[in-house]
Motif scaffolding. Structure first.
Motif, PDB file in Angstrom:
ATOM      1  N   THR A  99       0.811  -1.205   0.000  1.00 52.54           N
ATOM      2  CA  THR A  99       0.000   0.000   0.000  1.00 52.54           C
ATOM      3  C   THR A  99       0.852   1.266   0.000  1.00 52.54           C
ATOM      4  OG1 THR A  99      -0.108  -0.066   2.412  1.00 52.54           O
ATOM      5  CG2 THR A  99      -1.890  -1.141   1.200  1.00 52.54           C
ATOM      6  N   GLY A 129      -4.047   2.574  10.549  1.00 52.62           N
ATOM      7  CA  GLY A 129      -4.929   2.744   9.399  1.00 52.62           C
ATOM      8  C   GLY A 129      -4.787   1.671   8.335  1.00 52.62           C
ATOM      9  N   PHE A 131      -6.600  -0.927   7.510  1.00 56.49           N
ATOM     10  CA  PHE A 131      -7.793  -1.267   6.729  1.00 56.49           C
ATOM     11  C   PHE A 131      -8.059  -0.201   5.669  1.00 56.49           C
ATOM     12  CE2 PHE A 131      -8.537  -3.251  10.937  1.00 56.49           C
ATOM     13  CZ  PHE A 131      -8.445  -4.575  10.522  1.00 56.49           C
ATOM     14  N   ALA A 132      -7.846   1.063   6.030  1.00 58.29           N
ATOM     15  CA  ALA A 132      -7.994   2.143   5.050  1.00 58.29           C
ATOM     16  C   ALA A 132      -6.915   2.037   3.972  1.00 58.29           C
ATOM     17  CB  ALA A 132      -7.916   3.502   5.745  1.00 58.29           C
ATOM     18  N   GLN A 133      -5.702   1.652   4.380  1.00 58.24           N
ATOM     19  CA  GLN A 133      -4.625   1.452   3.400  1.00 58.24           C
ATOM     20  C   GLN A 133      -5.054   0.459   2.327  1.00 58.24           C
ATOM     21  OE1 GLN A 133      -0.798   0.196   4.981  1.00 58.24           O
ATOM     22  NE2 GLN A 133      -1.176   1.295   6.892  1.00 58.24           N
ATOM     23  N   VAL A 151      -8.136  -1.073   1.659  1.00 57.30           N
ATOM     24  CA  VAL A 151      -9.379  -0.807   0.922  1.00 57.30           C
ATOM     25  C   VAL A 151      -9.212   0.406   0.015  1.00 57.30           C
ATOM     26  CG1 VAL A 151     -11.812  -0.185   1.151  1.00 57.30           C
ATOM     27  CG2 VAL A 151     -10.817  -1.878   2.701  1.00 57.30           C
ATOM     28  N   GLY A 152      -8.541   1.446   0.509  1.00 58.94           N
ATOM     29  CA  GLY A 152      -8.334   2.636  -0.310  1.00 58.94           C
ATOM     30  C   GLY A 152      -7.499   2.352  -1.538  1.00 58.94           C
ATOM     31  N   THR A 153      -6.459   1.521  -1.363  1.00 64.20           N
ATOM     32  CA  THR A 153      -5.624   1.146  -2.512  1.00 64.20           C
ATOM     33  C   THR A 153      -6.449   0.398  -3.546  1.00 64.20           C
ATOM     34  OG1 THR A 153      -3.618   1.038  -1.161  1.00 64.20           O
ATOM     35  CG2 THR A 153      -3.596  -0.167  -3.240  1.00 64.20           C
ATOM     36  N   THR A 163      -5.124 -10.176   0.537  1.00 62.78           N
ATOM     37  CA  THR A 163      -4.448  -9.108   1.275  1.00 62.78           C
ATOM     38  C   THR A 163      -3.631  -9.716   2.411  1.00 62.78           C
ATOM     39  OG1 THR A 163      -6.339  -8.779   2.750  1.00 62.78           O
ATOM     40  CG2 THR A 163      -6.252  -7.429   0.744  1.00 62.78           C
ATOM     41  N   LEU A 187     -12.869  -6.636   6.496  1.00 66.47           N
ATOM     42  CA  LEU A 187     -11.965  -6.378   5.376  1.00 66.47           C
ATOM     43  C   LEU A 187     -12.282  -7.312   4.218  1.00 66.47           C
ATOM     44  CD1 LEU A 187      -9.438  -5.081   4.087  1.00 66.47           C
ATOM     45  CD2 LEU A 187      -8.057  -6.767   5.324  1.00 66.47           C
ATOM     46  N   SER A 214     -13.719  -5.735   0.787  1.00 65.22           N
ATOM     47  CA  SER A 214     -12.792  -5.804  -0.349  1.00 65.22           C
ATOM     48  C   SER A 214     -13.122  -6.925  -1.323  1.00 65.22           C
ATOM     49  CB  SER A 214     -11.355  -5.991   0.159  1.00 65.22           C
ATOM     50  OG  SER A 214     -11.196  -7.279   0.744  1.00 65.22           O
TER      51      SER A 214
END
Length: 513
Positions: free
Chosen positions: A10, A170, A172-174, A176-178, A193, A212, A216
């Motif tokens: 990420t 962060g 999970f944000a890393q 999912v955001g990626t 993942t 997650l 995802s």
């Protein structure tokens, strides 16, 4: 044809290099011929192969985990930053030239044939290739010309595992955001993942893992704990630079230059009983050091100016006058001389005074010296007499030539040949040799990287430091560095096997074309 699997992250420093090494080790243990691959690496830590070609040390480390010799095929493109906006570009182990970031961005896709040629050669020799990405695949400003993340995965049709770093927060944000920033075809390549660098009770994490997977649509392939390993680091984010060690009987300070390179030269010093190794940036931190090391650098003149401005140069001179040992390697050796000249604009053009502790002058040349070397230290007297005749091995990688000036006393440091021979006890009289480095009283310098990795020299320099402090030699205790490395790789593999779903990994590999 070899199967392939790719580890992407990420962001930088999520632990991709170590996870690739760990996965390589597991696959090797399971009987596969496995090799690492990274199409483009950006790092100042590099290595010279037996063929005299330059590659990133991360892929050297991964090759060691595979139990194979490092090859430039594993890292066809290496970028060595020279400024904040430019790098030396190395292709297939040889210098292509210096490029500004924008120029390289426009040029890099033309290097795809070189990348694929290297990859296909590895395919012919190995069963599985574990590919490492760089940075993040979600750098949307760079995606159109990507050759190292999803662009590379597409070229070889490799399944991808996406790694996030929970230690930074962060995670999970890393992840999912990626995934959200990837195109649909790219998302489909991500098979699972991985959460890396986890500390604590995994059961607390389980509700987040379920969410997650649901959000995802990807399997969670593993939760890897934070590992305390002693394996060569890739870049300046290394935790080795954080000094929190208790003082040993002998204290060694390495100057942490802004563009320090090949700091892995000093890892073996950390294994010597009674020795403390520190990386320092302040003049005050040198006062208790028994030996000060000036390491290699990609920007010798610029980093010398930095030392001059923050008082480190004056502090080094002061400690040298007190009889403390000053040891320069490569760029650090060049700095210790009287003058540096750059007639071909290799670094900064013009000329500048050196620190003046060795009677040498360095002239930067257009051609890079890249060679593995072996030889013996010259006959020494005075403080370094215990080093006399010790055999050394390593490699040279530099852009300058250093010669003795008319003034000053001292002598060359060693006699070396341009390649490591099979017979390590072969005498220099049987080969053509050249002189390397220089010694003057308590100051010495050499162009040979990896010089501390040979046990005889390592013990010799530590015994010298102990003797300078009036300590007995028998307090020095070294380790079998090769066996120690193997133990570290096995420890890494044990953690990967225990905490990653290897059945899922093999399923991905089986489904790969």
């Amino acid at each position: 044809m070899a199967k392939a699997i790719m580890i992407q992250g990420t962001m930088s420093n999520v632990g991709k290099s170590l996870l690739v090494a760990g996965l390589c080790r597991v696959l090797k243990q399971d009987g596969y011929r496995v090799a690492p691959f990274k199409s483009q690496n950006m790092a100042l830590n590099s290595f010279i192969t037996e063929e005299g070609l330059e590659m990133g040390r991360a892929q050297v480390m991964q090759a060691e985990a595979c139990g194979i010799k490092p090859s430039v095929l594993m890292n066809p493109i290496l970028l060595k930053p020279t400024t904040d906006v430019g790098s030396q570009v190395i292709v297939n182990g040889e210098v292509l030239g210096n490029m500004k970031a924008m120029d390289y961005f426009k040029y890099k896709k033309s290097l795809i044939p070189d990348i694929m040629k290297a990859y296909h050669k590895l395919e012919e020799e190995y069963d599985i290739i574990v590919i490492e990405g760089a940075g993040s695949p979600a750098e949307i400003n760079l995606k159109s010309d990507d050759i190292v993340n999803m662009g590379m995965a597409k070229l070889v049709d490799a399944p991808v595992l996406l790694v996030g770093d929970i230690d930074r927060g962060g995670v999970f944000a890393q992840l999912v955001g990626t995934l959200m920033l990837l195109e649909e075809e790219e998302k489909a390549r991500v098979k699972g993942t991985i959460i890396n660098k986890f500390r604590g009770d995994k059961t607390i994490l389980e509700p987040g893992l379920a969410m997650l997977k649901e959000i995802s649509g990807k399997e969670v392939a593993g939760v890897i704990p934070y590992l305390y390993l002693d394996i060569d680091d890739e870049d300046s984010l290394s935790e080795r630079f954080i000094s929190n060690k208790a003082a040993g009987l002998v204290d060694i300070a390495v100057i942490k230059l802004p563009r320090i390179s090949n700091f892995t030269d000093f890892n073996s010093l950390e294994h010597m009983e009674g020795v403390t190794l520190r990386y320092v940036t302040n003049a005050a931190d040198l006062k208790d050091a028994d030996m000060i090391i000036l390491p290699g650098t990609k920007s010798t003149m610029s980093d010398l100016n930095w030392m001059r401005q923050n008082g480190l140069e004056a502090a080094i001179k002061k400690q040298a006058a007190k009889g403390k040992i000053i040891f320069g390697i490569c760029g650090g050796y060049q700095m210790l001389g009287e003058k540096l000249s750059d007639p071909y604009d290799v670094e900064a053009s013009g000329s500048m005074e050196g620190i003046g502790l060795l009677p040498i002058e360095t002239v930067f040349d257009k051609e890079k010296v890249r060679t593995r070397v072996s030889g013996n230290i010259a006959d020494m007297d005075g403080i370094f007499r215990l080093l006399s005749g010790i055999r050394i091995e390593g490699y040279e990688i530099h852009m300058g030539v250093s010669n003795k000036t008319g003034g000053g006393s001292g002598n060359y440091f060693s006699l070396i040949t341009d390649s490591v021979t099979e017979k390590t006890d072969q005498t220099l009289e049987e080969n053509n040799y050249k002189s390397d480095g220089f010694v003057s009283e308590n100051v010495l310098g050499t162009y040979v990287h990896g010089i501390f990795d040979r046990e005889e020299f390592l013990e010799g320099i530590i015994k010298t430091l102990f003797k300078c402090k009036g300590l007995e030699y028998n307090q020095v205790k070294s380790v079998d560095l090769k066996a120690y490395k193997e133990m570290q790789y096995d420890k890494l593999a044990d953690s990967v096997r225990k905490n990653m779903d290897m059945d899922f990994i093999y399923k991905i590999l089986e489904e790969a074309k």
